[in-house]
Design a protein around this motif. Structure first.
Motif, mmCIF file in Angstrom:
data_model
loop_
_atom_site.group_PDB
_atom_site.id
_atom_site.type_symbol
_atom_site.label_atom_id
_atom_site.label_comp_id
_atom_site.label_asym_id
_atom_site.label_seq_id
_atom_site.Cartn_x
_atom_site.Cartn_y
_atom_site.Cartn_z
ATOM 1 N N LYS A 70 0.941 -1.195 -0.088
ATOM 2 C CA LYS A 70 -0.050 -0.036 0.040
ATOM 3 C C LYS A 70 0.768 1.288 -0.012
ATOM 4 C CE LYS A 70 -3.507 1.687 3.205
ATOM 5 N NZ LYS A 70 -4.074 1.554 4.554
ATOM 6 N N PHE A 71 1.817 1.188 0.745
ATOM 7 C CA PHE A 71 2.905 2.305 0.746
ATOM 8 C C PHE A 71 3.313 2.716 -0.509
ATOM 9 C CE2 PHE A 71 5.761 -0.988 2.156
ATOM 10 C CZ PHE A 71 6.868 -0.820 1.102
ATOM 11 N N LEU A 72 3.092 2.023 -1.641
ATOM 12 C CA LEU A 72 3.530 2.480 -3.004
ATOM 13 C C LEU A 72 2.427 2.864 -3.805
ATOM 14 C CD1 LEU A 72 6.117 -0.549 -3.689
ATOM 15 C CD2 LEU A 72 6.733 1.624 -3.069
ATOM 16 N N LYS A 73 1.159 2.807 -3.200
ATOM 17 C CA LYS A 73 0.020 2.954 -4.167
ATOM 18 C C LYS A 73 -0.285 4.519 -4.267
ATOM 19 C CE LYS A 73 -1.584 -1.713 -4.019
ATOM 20 N NZ LYS A 73 -2.378 -2.834 -3.780
ATOM 21 N N TRP A 74 0.548 5.355 -3.849
ATOM 22 C CA TRP A 74 0.122 6.745 -4.100
ATOM 23 C C TRP A 74 0.829 7.283 -5.206
ATOM 24 C CZ3 TRP A 74 4.571 9.338 -4.905
ATOM 25 C CH2 TRP A 74 5.785 8.676 -4.053
ATOM 26 N N MET A 75 1.893 6.466 -5.833
ATOM 27 C CA MET A 75 2.417 6.666 -7.154
ATOM 28 C C MET A 75 1.599 7.011 -8.432
ATOM 29 S SD MET A 75 6.392 5.200 -7.075
ATOM 30 C CE MET A 75 6.216 3.728 -6.257
ATOM 31 N N PRO A 76 1.675 7.987 -9.054
ATOM 32 C CA PRO A 76 0.899 8.506 -10.300
ATOM 33 C C PRO A 76 1.050 7.279 -11.158
ATOM 34 C CG PRO A 76 2.899 9.804 -10.415
ATOM 35 C CD PRO A 76 2.926 9.169 -8.919
ATOM 36 N N GLY A 77 -0.227 6.668 -11.688
ATOM 37 C CA GLY A 77 -0.294 5.612 -12.415
ATOM 38 C C GLY A 77 -0.434 4.299 -11.913
ATOM 39 N N THR A 78 -0.464 4.022 -10.405
ATOM 40 C CA THR A 78 -0.504 2.668 -10.015
ATOM 41 C C THR A 78 -1.967 2.147 -10.207
ATOM 42 O OG1 THR A 78 -0.982 3.657 -7.804
ATOM 43 C CG2 THR A 78 1.288 2.875 -8.045
ATOM 44 N N ASP A 79 -2.901 2.890 -10.332
ATOM 45 C CA ASP A 79 -4.272 2.270 -10.288
ATOM 46 C C ASP A 79 -4.499 1.687 -11.822
ATOM 47 O OD1 ASP A 79 -3.818 5.250 -11.360
ATOM 48 O OD2 ASP A 79 -5.911 5.476 -11.849
ATOM 49 N N LYS A 80 -3.445 2.118 -12.891
ATOM 50 C CA LYS A 80 -3.474 1.410 -14.221
ATOM 51 C C LYS A 80 -2.609 0.153 -14.342
ATOM 52 C CE LYS A 80 -5.561 5.040 -16.348
ATOM 53 N NZ LYS A 80 -5.474 6.215 -15.121
ATOM 54 N N ILE A 81 -2.026 -0.148 -13.430
ATOM 55 C CA ILE A 81 -1.149 -1.272 -13.288
ATOM 56 C C ILE A 81 -2.103 -2.779 -13.345
ATOM 57 C CG2 ILE A 81 0.695 -2.753 -12.208
ATOM 58 C CD1 ILE A 81 2.003 -0.110 -11.351
ATOM 59 N N LEU A 82 -1.695 -3.628 -14.301
ATOM 60 C CA LEU A 82 -2.823 -4.743 -14.179
ATOM 61 C C LEU A 82 -2.040 -5.756 -13.271
ATOM 62 C CD1 LEU A 82 -3.480 -5.781 -18.122
ATOM 63 C CD2 LEU A 82 -4.850 -4.958 -15.988
ATOM 64 N N ASN A 83 -2.902 -6.761 -12.652
ATOM 65 C CA ASN A 83 -2.162 -7.683 -11.819
ATOM 66 C C ASN A 83 -2.317 -8.969 -12.333
ATOM 67 O OD1 ASN A 83 -2.082 -9.674 -9.594
ATOM 68 N ND2 ASN A 83 -2.747 -8.315 -8.104
ATOM 69 N N PHE A 84 -1.163 -9.571 -12.718
ATOM 70 C CA PHE A 84 -1.471 -10.960 -13.488
ATOM 71 C C PHE A 84 -2.118 -11.979 -12.580
ATOM 72 C CE2 PHE A 84 0.344 -15.067 -14.971
ATOM 73 C CZ PHE A 84 0.232 -14.802 -16.393
ATOM 74 N N ARG A 216 5.546 9.571 2.567
ATOM 75 C CA ARG A 216 4.954 8.472 2.206
ATOM 76 C C ARG A 216 5.332 7.008 2.183
ATOM 77 N NH1 ARG A 216 1.169 11.130 -2.583
ATOM 78 N NH2 ARG A 216 0.463 13.135 -1.465
ATOM 79 N N ILE A 217 6.561 6.780 2.129
ATOM 80 C CA ILE A 217 7.187 5.503 2.082
ATOM 81 C C ILE A 217 7.317 4.939 3.434
ATOM 82 C CG2 ILE A 217 9.080 4.170 1.489
ATOM 83 C CD1 ILE A 217 7.578 4.847 -1.097
ATOM 84 N N TYR A 218 8.018 5.764 4.209
ATOM 85 C CA TYR A 218 8.559 5.579 5.564
ATOM 86 C C TYR A 218 7.523 6.026 6.877
ATOM 87 C CZ TYR A 218 12.605 4.066 2.978
ATOM 88 O OH TYR A 218 13.421 3.513 1.846
ATOM 89 N N ASP A 219 6.997 6.702 6.520
ATOM 90 C CA ASP A 219 6.094 7.203 7.911
ATOM 91 C C ASP A 219 4.559 7.155 7.987
ATOM 92 O OD1 ASP A 219 8.497 8.178 8.677
ATOM 93 O OD2 ASP A 219 8.269 10.291 7.685
ATOM 94 N N THR A 220 4.388 5.856 7.201
ATOM 95 C CA THR A 220 2.659 5.435 7.068
ATOM 96 C C THR A 220 2.414 4.219 7.956
ATOM 97 O OG1 THR A 220 3.159 4.691 4.827
ATOM 98 C CG2 THR A 220 2.268 7.176 5.225
#
Ligand code: 5GP
Ligand code: MN
Length: 349
Positions: A70-84, A216-220
């Motif tokens: 989750k701590f990577l999901k703020w990055m722009p475009g993550t919502d467009k990534i397909l999960n195999f 966002r990476i380390y303090d969440t």
């Protein structure tokens, strides 16, 4: 024979530049693949490249072998990534139809889990961008350099190589900054070079928000993650004779502390903060996959890449590697400790 982009700042081979430039000179359908259980560098590099390729008019899609923290999901475009794993049919279709497949932050197809069969059967031209040791030869175009801090730094170099560094957007800069920051332990590991810092400076000029990204990476943290860390540290075993510290986490312990993907990230590094410890390991049970996932870290010359490769079906870098075991924790620890006398001299030096 694969072409090798060995170093873009030193002996830059024109033929290699041309191969990539020619490939991307017409609109292509491009799949971009990170390794399984992608980390900040894998997600940061794939996203930066994705933003770049889209901006150049290509059709591009990131396909991750599985979910990521989750701590990577703020990055722009993550919502467009397909999960195999979850979007299997759509992912396979993309891989089958791709003209080009970029594989980022790994260098052999065993690192993508269930996706490896689809990649092996793909007709696309493969491009590898990676900084791990001992690359295999599945890619026609390779940019493989173990001296690089991160795949993100290499994506920056690649965009520069293609003559488009002026076109790096704030979104791309934030993605690249993230991967450099996470793979260098916030710019402290030995692979952090003056070029890395120069790259980071340029990213900041493009608007990368270093302080915010770090936060966002380390303090969440969640309270349960800190409790899990407490459990891990209590479980730590210190073997002074071998300058080694190891941690175990069973599935039951993970369940007790409501384990979420990414919660154990960084735990292994605590062993190395002990005075005199040169080798730190964490063994984490994964009941779903029926394996133990192992992370190895070292300081100095002791190569955990060699150790992981030789004994635990893994690999990585000299000072950070991973591997796995199919045996229960108890047996794996017995095996692990039985190996240490062979390395005693190296670990004590
Ligand atoms: P981590 O311990 O954080 O999962 O991974 C440390 C480094 O080793 C990363 O660069 C990662 O890509 C690599 N790595 C982790 N697990 C494996 C594995 O099973 N095989 C190989 N070859 N590399 C791994
Ligand atoms: Mn990396």
């Amino acid at each position: 024979m694969p072409l090798v982009l060995s170093c873009i700042f030193a002996a830059m081979n024109f033929e290699h530049q041309t191969a990539l430039k020619t490939l991307l000179s017409t609109t292509k359908k491009i799949a971009i693949i990170p390794h399984k259980n992608p980390d900040g560098d894998a997600i940061g590099s794939t996203l930066a490249l994705w933003h770049y390729l889209i901006s150049k008019g290509h059709k591009a899609q990131i396909i991750s072998p599985n979910d990521f923290p989750k701590f990577l999901k703020w990055m722009p475009g993550t919502d467009k990534i397909l999960n195999f794993e979850k979007q299997n049919t759509e992912s396979k279709k993309w891989i089958n139809e791709a003209d080009v497949i970029f594989t980022l932050d790994f260098n052999h197809l065993g690192r993508v889990g269930q996706m490896s069969e689809s990649l092996e059967n793909a007709k696309a031209t493969f491009v590898m961008v990676d900084h791990h040791q001992e690359p295999s030869d599945y890619a026609k175009i390779m940019y493989s350099d173990v001296r690089m801090s991160s795949t993100c730094e290499m994506v920056y170099n690649l965009i520069t190589l293609l003559g488009d560094d002026e076109e790096i957007t704030t979104e791309m800069a934030n993605c690249i900054y993230t991967g450099i920051m996470t793979d260098t332990g916030s710019f402290k590991f030995s692979a952090t070079t003056s070029n890395t810092h120069r790259t980071v400076a340029k990213l900041m000029d493009k608007g990368a928000e270093g302080t915010e990204i770090h936060h966002r990476i380390y303090d969440t943290n969640s309270p349960s993650r800190l409790h899990l860390l407490g459990c891990a540290l209590k479980n730590m075993v210190i073997l002074e004779d071998f300058s080694t510290a190891y941690i175990t986490l069973s599935q039951a312990e993970l369940d007790t502390y409501n384990y979420q993907k990414g919660d154990t990230e960084g735990f292994v590094n605590y062993g190395l903060t002990l005075d005199g410890i040169k080798f730190a390991v964490i063994f984490i049970e994964n009941a779903d996959e029926g394996i133990l996932k192992i992370s190895f870290r070292s300081v100095g010359d002791f190569s955990v890449n060699d150790f992981a490769r030789k004994h635990f079906n893994g690999g990585g870098h000299t000072n950070a590697a991973g591997g796995k075991s199919d045996d229960p924790i108890k047996d794996t620890i017995s095996y692990f400790t039985s190996l240490l006398p062979e390395y005693k001299k190296q670990l004590q030096s």
